[in-house]
Design a protein around this motif. Structure first.
Motif, PDB file in Angstrom:
ATOM      1  N   SER A 149       0.833  -1.206   0.000  1.00  0.00           N
ATOM      2  CA  SER A 149       0.000   0.000   0.000  1.00  0.00           C
ATOM      3  C   SER A 149       0.866   1.254   0.000  1.00  0.00           C
ATOM      4  O   SER A 149       0.578   2.226  -0.710  1.00  0.00           O
ATOM      5  CB  SER A 149      -0.921   0.004   1.225  1.00  0.00           C
ATOM      6  N   ASN A 152       2.479   1.600  -3.506  1.00  0.00           N
ATOM      7  CA  ASN A 152       1.534   2.073  -4.514  1.00  0.00           C
ATOM      8  C   ASN A 152       1.229   3.554  -4.330  1.00  0.00           C
ATOM      9  O   ASN A 152       1.151   4.318  -5.294  1.00  0.00           O
ATOM     10  CB  ASN A 152       0.234   1.268  -4.447  1.00  0.00           C
ATOM     11  N   GLY A 156       2.677   6.184  -7.142  1.00  0.00           N
ATOM     12  CA  GLY A 156       1.783   7.020  -7.931  1.00  0.00           C
ATOM     13  C   GLY A 156       2.016   8.497  -7.695  1.00  0.00           C
ATOM     14  O   GLY A 156       1.940   9.309  -8.611  1.00  0.00           O
ATOM     15  N   GLU A 312      -2.836  -3.281  -5.229  1.00  0.00           N
ATOM     16  CA  GLU A 312      -2.783  -2.802  -6.609  1.00  0.00           C
ATOM     17  C   GLU A 312      -3.810  -1.697  -6.817  1.00  0.00           C
ATOM     18  O   GLU A 312      -4.851  -1.656  -6.159  1.00  0.00           O
ATOM     19  CB  GLU A 312      -3.063  -3.944  -7.578  1.00  0.00           C
ATOM     20  N   PRO A 313      -3.549  -0.769  -7.752  1.00  0.00           N
ATOM     21  CA  PRO A 313      -4.528   0.293  -8.028  1.00  0.00           C
ATOM     22  C   PRO A 313      -5.852  -0.281  -8.518  1.00  0.00           C
ATOM     23  O   PRO A 313      -5.889  -1.313  -9.199  1.00  0.00           O
ATOM     24  CB  PRO A 313      -3.852   1.133  -9.118  1.00  0.00           C
ATOM     25  N   ASP A 315      -9.464   0.216 -10.786  1.00  0.00           N
ATOM     26  CA  ASP A 315      -9.802   0.818 -12.077  1.00  0.00           C
ATOM     27  C   ASP A 315     -11.019   1.721 -11.933  1.00  0.00           C
ATOM     28  O   ASP A 315     -11.979   1.392 -11.221  1.00  0.00           O
ATOM     29  CB  ASP A 315     -10.096  -0.265 -13.117  1.00  0.00           C
ATOM     30  N   ARG A 325      -6.879   5.087 -13.084  1.00  0.00           N
ATOM     31  CA  ARG A 325      -6.611   4.156 -11.994  1.00  0.00           C
ATOM     32  C   ARG A 325      -6.336   4.959 -10.732  1.00  0.00           C
ATOM     33  O   ARG A 325      -5.924   6.123 -10.810  1.00  0.00           O
ATOM     34  CB  ARG A 325      -5.424   3.244 -12.304  1.00  0.00           C
ATOM     35  N   GLY A 326      -6.563   4.345  -9.596  1.00  0.00           N
ATOM     36  CA  GLY A 326      -6.345   5.070  -8.343  1.00  0.00           C
ATOM     37  C   GLY A 326      -6.196   4.130  -7.175  1.00  0.00           C
ATOM     38  O   GLY A 326      -6.218   2.903  -7.319  1.00  0.00           O
ATOM     39  N   GLU A 327      -6.047   4.716  -5.994  1.00  0.00           N
ATOM     40  CA  GLU A 327      -5.895   3.952  -4.765  1.00  0.00           C
ATOM     41  C   GLU A 327      -7.062   4.246  -3.839  1.00  0.00           C
ATOM     42  O   GLU A 327      -7.583   5.364  -3.800  1.00  0.00           O
ATOM     43  CB  GLU A 327      -4.570   4.292  -4.079  1.00  0.00           C
ATOM     44  N   VAL A 337     -11.584   7.179  -3.676  1.00  0.00           N
ATOM     45  CA  VAL A 337     -10.480   6.794  -4.556  1.00  0.00           C
ATOM     46  C   VAL A 337      -9.652   8.032  -4.857  1.00  0.00           C
ATOM     47  O   VAL A 337     -10.196   9.070  -5.250  1.00  0.00           O
ATOM     48  CB  VAL A 337     -10.993   6.173  -5.877  1.00  0.00           C
ATOM     49  N   THR A 340      -4.494   8.229  -9.376  1.00  0.00           N
ATOM     50  CA  THR A 340      -3.032   8.251  -9.511  1.00  0.00           C
ATOM     51  C   THR A 340      -2.574   8.202 -10.962  1.00  0.00           C
ATOM     52  O   THR A 340      -1.434   8.546 -11.262  1.00  0.00           O
ATOM     53  CB  THR A 340      -2.408   7.060  -8.759  1.00  0.00           C
ATOM     54  N   ASP A 341      -3.462   7.770 -11.874  1.00  0.00           N
ATOM     55  CA  ASP A 341      -3.072   7.651 -13.280  1.00  0.00           C
ATOM     56  C   ASP A 341      -4.308   7.915 -14.127  1.00  0.00           C
ATOM     57  O   ASP A 341      -5.309   7.211 -13.993  1.00  0.00           O
ATOM     58  CB  ASP A 341      -2.508   6.256 -13.561  1.00  0.00           C
TER      59      ASP A 341
END
Length: 355
Positions: A149, A152, A156, A312-313, A315, A325-327, A337, A340-341
């Protein structure tokens, strides 16, 4: 300077926003830090904030593994030397040495909280005693989840690959068991609260070079760009005296137009009519496929394994189309969320349109 004017160093400090003109020693705020380290007070606070954010996700995932509410909070940053680490490690504590990419790190749990967590994860009651290999194996999974965690979140945030290694687990019995860092160490301590257990502390030791790089990147990303302006500290026009001894001329700051470079301005005109239409945004944790007989056999307590690893991130989908994508984060009592991308506005519209 004796005439009341600012020195060149003071001018540079004002322009760069440096902490060299900070309050006297002993009045720093925020995270607990050691004096004279490589990180400025602001950088240490930014680093603590970044790890607090990552630990929100880590605490939620740890809670799912333990089966109890877990909160990991109040990151405090300190800087120590390799010679100090062995002297402060808790006797009988659990050490999980895990690299994040090329960054050396070590996660440390005190003995009592480590044993209680392991016993709970193993479905047994805590009756005291020593930590055994079964406990270490269980704590290895938990440590992997926590560091994943963190990796990630930081990866990001700082656009850096921080894939975690498998944990190397050991008990601290003597100085020889201490993690061997080659250079300086940044120590990040947390409060860890597990439902039904006494509160405790958890410590994460990180290579100081990487920690410093992240802190400075965080500071650069969050700091506004310095505006170019001229300052004239020459003699006062008209023979005025006192004060700064001269006139100060400041050129106006020209802010860029909010219209230029915006996502809406780059879209085709006919799509602007749709910008106020609401669409369903879906956050997808993972997917899997099951046979009909497996689906019919599902019941309360069934566990379904998804195609993503812990940490993992997730979707973000619009109409089934991946746009970002995010956390996962926790906001008060709700899940959220942090993106991050994400792809550009035009490409997002193309994806949603099926392009």
């Amino acid at each position: 300077m004796g005439d009341g004017s600012l020195s060149q160093e003071e001018i540079d400090a004002l322009l760069m926003g440096t902490d060299d003109m900070a309050a006297p020693a002993g009045k720093g705020g925020g995270a607990a830090v050691s004096d004279g380290g490589g990180l400025s007070p602001t950088e240490r606070e930014l680093l603590a904030d970044a790890f607090n954010d990552a630990m929100q996700v880590a605490g939620s995932q740890a809670g799912a593994m333990v089966g109890k509410n877990v909160q990991i909070t109040n990151a405090q940053v300190d800087e120590i030397t390799p010679a100090q680490i062995a002297a402060e490690l808790p006797k009988g504590g659990v050490i999980a040495e895990i690299s994040m990419g090329s960054t050396q790190t070590a996660l440390v749990f005190p003995k009592d909280i480590a044993r209680r967590i392991a016993q709970t994860m193993m479905g047994a009651s805590d009756e005291g005693g020593e930590i055994n290999d079964a406990h270490l194996s269980t704590l290895s999974e938990l440590s992997q989840s926590i560091v994943s965690s963190i990796a990630n979140g930081l990866g990001g945030k700082f656009n850096e690959s921080l894939s975690p290694s498998m944990p190397d687990m050991k008990l601290f019995a003597s100085p020889a068991d201490a993690p061997q860092f080659m250079g300086g160490i940044v120590k990040i301590s947390y409060n860890i609260a597990v439902e039904g257990m006494p509160g405790s502390r958890m410590t994460h030791y990180i290579d100081a070079g990487s920690a410093s790089r992240w802190a400075k990147a965080n500071r650069s990303a969050g700091a506004p760009q310095a505006a170019a302006f001229d300052m004239d500290f020459g003699g006062a026009a008209g023979g005025g005296g006192g004060g700064m001894g001269g006139g100060v001329s400041v050129n106006p700051i020209n802010f860029p137009s909010l219209q230029q470079g915006s996502g809406a301005a780059q879209l085709p005109p006919n799509l602007e009519l749709l910008l106020d239409v609401q669409m369903a945004l879906t956050v997808e944790l993972g997917r899997t496929k099951k046979y009909v007989k497996e689906i019919l056999s599902l019941g309360e307590g069934s566990i379904i394994e998804l195609d993503k690893l812990a940490g993992e991130p997730v979707d973000l989908l619009v109409n089934g189309k991946l746009i970002a994508r995010g956390e996962v984060v926790v906001i008060d009592e709700n899940f959220g969320v942090r993106v991050t991308d994400i792809v550009g506005p035009a490409e997002r519209m193309a994806r949603m349109a099926g392009g």
